[in-house]
Motif scaffolding. Sequence first.
Motif, PDB file in Angstrom:
ATOM      1  N   ARG A  17      45.782  12.492 -19.049  1.00  0.00           N
ATOM      2  CA  ARG A  17      46.390  13.321 -20.078  1.00  0.00           C
ATOM      3  C   ARG A  17      47.788  12.790 -20.390  1.00  0.00           C
ATOM      4  O   ARG A  17      48.516  12.361 -19.511  1.00  0.00           O
ATOM      5  CB  ARG A  17      46.514  14.775 -19.598  1.00  0.00           C
ATOM      6  N   LYS A  18      48.168  12.842 -21.639  1.00  0.00           N
ATOM      7  CA  LYS A  18      49.494  12.376 -22.055  1.00  0.00           C
ATOM      8  C   LYS A  18      50.243  13.544 -22.677  1.00  0.00           C
ATOM      9  O   LYS A  18      49.738  14.198 -23.581  1.00  0.00           O
ATOM     10  CB  LYS A  18      49.359  11.233 -23.058  1.00  0.00           C
ATOM     11  N   VAL A  19      51.441  13.810 -22.200  1.00  0.00           N
ATOM     12  CA  VAL A  19      52.151  15.001 -22.660  1.00  0.00           C
ATOM     13  C   VAL A  19      52.963  14.753 -23.929  1.00  0.00           C
ATOM     14  O   VAL A  19      53.302  15.684 -24.637  1.00  0.00           O
ATOM     15  CB  VAL A  19      53.085  15.543 -21.554  1.00  0.00           C
TER      16      VAL A  19
ATOM     17  N   ASN B 280      41.368  20.837 -19.430  1.00  0.00           N
ATOM     18  CA  ASN B 280      42.157  19.789 -18.779  1.00  0.00           C
ATOM     19  C   ASN B 280      41.480  18.431 -18.903  1.00  0.00           C
ATOM     20  O   ASN B 280      41.611  17.570 -18.032  1.00  0.00           O
ATOM     21  CB  ASN B 280      42.458  20.098 -17.309  1.00  0.00           C
ATOM     22  N   GLN B 281      40.760  18.241 -19.984  1.00  0.00           N
ATOM     23  CA  GLN B 281      40.197  16.939 -20.303  1.00  0.00           C
ATOM     24  C   GLN B 281      41.230  16.088 -21.027  1.00  0.00           C
ATOM     25  O   GLN B 281      42.092  16.600 -21.739  1.00  0.00           O
ATOM     26  CB  GLN B 281      39.000  17.081 -21.245  1.00  0.00           C
ATOM     27  N   ALA B 282      41.118  14.789 -20.852  1.00  0.00           N
ATOM     28  CA  ALA B 282      41.873  13.842 -21.658  1.00  0.00           C
ATOM     29  C   ALA B 282      40.977  13.383 -22.801  1.00  0.00           C
ATOM     30  O   ALA B 282      39.797  13.106 -22.602  1.00  0.00           O
ATOM     31  CB  ALA B 282      42.311  12.652 -20.814  1.00  0.00           C
ATOM     32  N   THR B 283      41.543  13.306 -23.991  1.00  0.00           N
ATOM     33  CA  THR B 283      40.780  12.862 -25.152  1.00  0.00           C
ATOM     34  C   THR B 283      41.079  11.405 -25.455  1.00  0.00           C
ATOM     35  O   THR B 283      42.237  11.003 -25.560  1.00  0.00           O
ATOM     36  CB  THR B 283      41.121  13.708 -26.392  1.00  0.00           C
ATOM     37  N   THR B 284      40.013  10.615 -25.575  1.00  0.00           N
ATOM     38  CA  THR B 284      40.136   9.200 -25.899  1.00  0.00           C
ATOM     39  C   THR B 284      39.379   8.920 -27.187  1.00  0.00           C
ATOM     40  O   THR B 284      38.212   9.289 -27.310  1.00  0.00           O
ATOM     41  CB  THR B 284      39.555   8.316 -24.783  1.00  0.00           C
TER      42      THR B 284
END
Length: 336
Positions: free
Chosen positions: A40-42, A291-295
């Motif tokens: 995850r990137k804030v 709390n998934q990261a999206t790519t």
Amino acid sequence: MKKGLVSIIVISCILGVFALFFIIANIIPVKKTCESNPWRKVDNPYICAHRGGAELNPENTRMAFDYAIIETDYIDIVEFDAWYTKDNQMVIYHDSYLNRMACEGFDPSDKEKNAVYIKDHTLAELRQYNLGRNFVDRNGNRPYENLSVEEAEKLGLTIMTVPEFFERYQNVRDDVRIAFEVKEEQLEIGSRMVDELYQLLDAKYPFWKDKVLVISFGNDVMKYHMEKYPERWCGPLGYLIAMQVASNKFGLNGLVQVDYPNIQTQMYNTAGSLKFDCGTKNFNYWAHKRNQATTYWTINDEKDMKKLVKNGADMITTNAPDKLYRVIYGKDYEKN
């Protein structure tokens, strides 16, 4: 009571039921896929160089990876693809055959003609090919077309194994990570590659142990990964994400629970006549609730890049990482 009034009441009740259904579907708490997610990137999204940055250098070669990891320091993640050779060496390359990048007279309309399949050749045989032969730069030139095998090897344009990658780039930059795509979708081969990957990381390359995200179109391969290695990072592509994409499209997010910590998606997905825009703030909002990261891949247009940066993407995979840097930071990259 008049029939018209009865009809209105019935229709109102039906609409009310549907409205209540959609409200409930969006207030049901979604399950977190993990407690802490380093993908995850804030603030700004991670810059991921697809195939090492295929617009800048011949893809999936040492030349491309040297640029992404050694010569520059703005690329956060390097994506590459892996196959097995005839002698069971795990090598880095995108297609199942070398023709598109390395052979004369490649006809994209007849991909099977005289195909040099990786699985049918040994590592030594595959290293006789110049993987920069058909590379066309942004000026329309073919700078590596006429290299000898020896010259190609010196420049880093012959096929590279996965262990060679890990060995060459470990301890170079602590902040760089890898998106490792298992190209073989068959469970027997794909699961073997996943197992071998983690054996390599645990036994020989601990530097990379927590820096690898495994991705694949192979649904069974991804299910195998999630079951056997729940503590490792993965991100499925293809049909495994279909329910999440559809539930977001129709406002039914709370009805779909998923287990994968990273969702790999194109900006737009289609199913028949339906088109799903996955680059919205809403899509990222619900992924982040899990709390998934999206790519997102493969994003090469600056307009699309700007949309994803604005809407909260965690990682943007692109053939043009320099363009993405310019979109994010408003200037061209200059190494300090």
